[in-house]
Design an enzyme around this catalytic site. Structure first.
Site, PDB file in Angstrom:
ATOM      1  N   TYR A  98      39.387   1.437  31.083  1.00  0.00           N
ATOM      2  CA  TYR A  98      40.747   0.916  30.966  1.00  0.00           C
ATOM      3  C   TYR A  98      41.712   1.958  31.556  1.00  0.00           C
ATOM      4  O   TYR A  98      41.584   3.158  31.252  1.00  0.00           O
ATOM      5  CB  TYR A  98      41.053   0.665  29.482  1.00  0.00           C
ATOM      6  CG  TYR A  98      42.486   0.332  29.216  1.00  0.00           C
ATOM      7  CD1 TYR A  98      43.046  -0.837  29.710  1.00  0.00           C
ATOM      8  CD2 TYR A  98      43.289   1.197  28.485  1.00  0.00           C
ATOM      9  CE1 TYR A  98      44.375  -1.142  29.476  1.00  0.00           C
ATOM     10  CE2 TYR A  98      44.621   0.895  28.242  1.00  0.00           C
ATOM     11  CZ  TYR A  98      45.157  -0.277  28.751  1.00  0.00           C
ATOM     12  OH  TYR A  98      46.472  -0.559  28.509  1.00  0.00           O
ATOM     13  N   ASP A 170      34.832   2.041  22.704  1.00  0.00           N
ATOM     14  CA  ASP A 170      35.970   1.125  22.801  1.00  0.00           C
ATOM     15  C   ASP A 170      35.388  -0.285  22.861  1.00  0.00           C
ATOM     16  O   ASP A 170      34.797  -0.690  23.857  1.00  0.00           O
ATOM     17  CB  ASP A 170      36.781   1.459  24.063  1.00  0.00           C
ATOM     18  CG  ASP A 170      37.981   0.532  24.275  1.00  0.00           C
ATOM     19  OD1 ASP A 170      37.998  -0.563  23.684  1.00  0.00           O
ATOM     20  OD2 ASP A 170      38.876   0.910  25.052  1.00  0.00           O
ATOM     21  N   LYS A 195      44.329  -7.331  21.567  1.00  0.00           N
ATOM     22  CA  LYS A 195      43.580  -8.276  22.397  1.00  0.00           C
ATOM     23  C   LYS A 195      42.906  -9.347  21.529  1.00  0.00           C
ATOM     24  O   LYS A 195      43.594 -10.099  20.879  1.00  0.00           O
ATOM     25  CB  LYS A 195      42.589  -7.489  23.263  1.00  0.00           C
ATOM     26  CG  LYS A 195      43.199  -6.236  23.933  1.00  0.00           C
ATOM     27  CD  LYS A 195      44.306  -6.539  24.922  1.00  0.00           C
ATOM     28  CE  LYS A 195      45.097  -5.311  25.366  1.00  0.00           C
ATOM     29  NZ  LYS A 195      44.324  -4.209  25.893  1.00  0.00           N
TER      30      LYS A 195
END
Ligand SMILES: *Cc1c(COP(=O)(O)O)cnc(C)c1O
Length: 379
Positions: A98, A170, A195
């Site tokens: 990310y 993650d 999310k």
């Protein structure tokens, strides 16, 4: 308890004062003490708040962890893990991360003397040559963002246990419905709750889940001392969102698969990234460690330059062009100018994050409308 039951009930009891079935929004910064130190476990809301506590217990239950900590963003959660380190320490992580994780590692923490190694983690043993006496943390993300590579969590955990390193996963892309890294040997699970867990694109929040008592104490100290903790309104919204996590994830997986299969043979598509395809390079590991393949699908447009990619990205009518993912609505994102803009071109192109790449977060709308929208946007 099984997942769906935990999603609806874990951490939540009828309110003892009124019997309210839904956890109240405890909109208070402070708590009455009968005499100094004589209180009901709550002193000040930076450190503890009952609405947030219910959420943290629910999140811990979903990840099969003992403890949960909620943060005001995913990056607040990441920052808290990094504050376990000291100058001279080294971190091993993936080369397909990310963008915000890459940014905090290189732009914030490198200047405090922490060294990051960005590796291709498709084989866990790739870590071995980079371990030395300063290595403290291994940080992985799987599926990776945006190219949907899969990292073998159990394989990496075997190595981190042997070398006494902290393994953080993650788990944002999979959500706890599809994957539980704790069960595969992770020490810390990190989420951008923004999310799939929140699921409605109306809250920014993060979380850490842990089992080890000392690690929890160390993280709680930073959480309270540094203070990136969320308020009770947002905690309530996420508790509400979680009640349908299992229903939403089933629908995301179904629609994601239909979109991926539709796009696979589309004449305008060059590469397609979705771990459910048999010919995906890590399909076997995905099948082993995940309970489904999720709703994230990335594609590259055949022969498209930046201008043509922008034209396609802007021509959707049901998919919305926006950053983020995991909400009930379908989103489309252009990683190189949006979510991954902070990664240097040479670095990102090494892992396939090129200007003609688009990332789809497939929502839970009617599949016929989603496929028709793809059809018209790609025509
Ligand atoms: C969004 C995201 C983050 C950061 O979370 P925020 O809630 O936006 O701070 C971290 N990791 C992944 C994989 C993400 O998608």
């Amino acid at each position: 308890m099984k997942f769906a039951t935990k999603a609806i009930h874990a951490g939540q009891e009828p309110d003892p004062t009124t019997g309210a079935v839904m956890t109240p929004i405890y909109q208070t910064s402070t708590y009455w003490q009968k005499a100094p130190g004589d209180h009901k476990g709550f002193e000040y809301s930076r450190g503890t708040n009952p609405t947030r506590k219910a959420l943290e217990d629910c999140l811990a239950a979903l990840e099969n962890a003992k403890y949960g900590l909620a943060f005001s963003s995913g990056m607040g959660a990441t920052d808290t893990v990094l504050r376990l380190l000291k100058p001279g320490d080294e971190v091993i992580t993936g080369n397909d991360l990310y963008g915000g994780s890459y940014r905090i590692f290189t732009k914030v923490y490198e200047k405090y003397g922490i060294k990051f190694h960005f590796l291709d983690l498709s084989k866990p043993e790739n870590i071995l040559p980079h371990i030395n006496e300063n290595t403290k943390l291994v940080w992985i993300e799987t599926p990776t963002n945006p190219t949907m590579r899969i990292i073998d969590i159990e394989g990496v955990a075997k190595i981190t246990k042997q070398h006494k390193l902290i393994l953080t996963v993650d788990n944002t892309f999979a959500s706890p419905y599809l994957q539980n890294p704790m069960d595969l040997g992770a020490d810390i699970v990190m989420h951008s709750v923004t999310k799939y867990i929140g699921g409605h694109s109306d809250v920014v929040m993060g979380a850490l889940l842990v089992n080890d008592d000392q690690l929890y104490k160390d993280l709680w100290f930073i959480y309270n001392a540094c203070g990136a903790t969320p308020g009770p309104q947002d905690s309530f919204l996420v508790l509400r969102g979680i009640k349908t996590l299992h229903l939403r994830m089933k629908a995301h997986c179904e629609n994601g698969e239909k979109v991926a299969r539709y796009l696979k043979n589309h004449p305008k598509i060059d590469k397609i990234y979705w771990p459910g395809f048999e010919d995906h390079p890590n399909h076997d590991i995905a099948k082993k460690q995940m309970r489904g393949f999720g709703g994230m699908v990335s594609i590259t447009l055949k022969g498209a330059d930046l201008q043509e990619t922008f034209r396609v990205a802007s021509s959707f009518k049901v998919f919305t062009l926006a950053e983020s993912l995991g909400g009930v609505e379908s989103l489309i994102n252009h990683p190189t100018t949006m979510t991954h803009g902070s990664i240097p071109k040479a670095e990102r192109e090494k892992v396939g994050v090129t200007d003609n790449l688009l990332r789809l977060s497939v929502g839970v709308e009617d599949i016929d409308d989603l496929l028709a929208d793809l059809e018209q946007a790609l025509s």
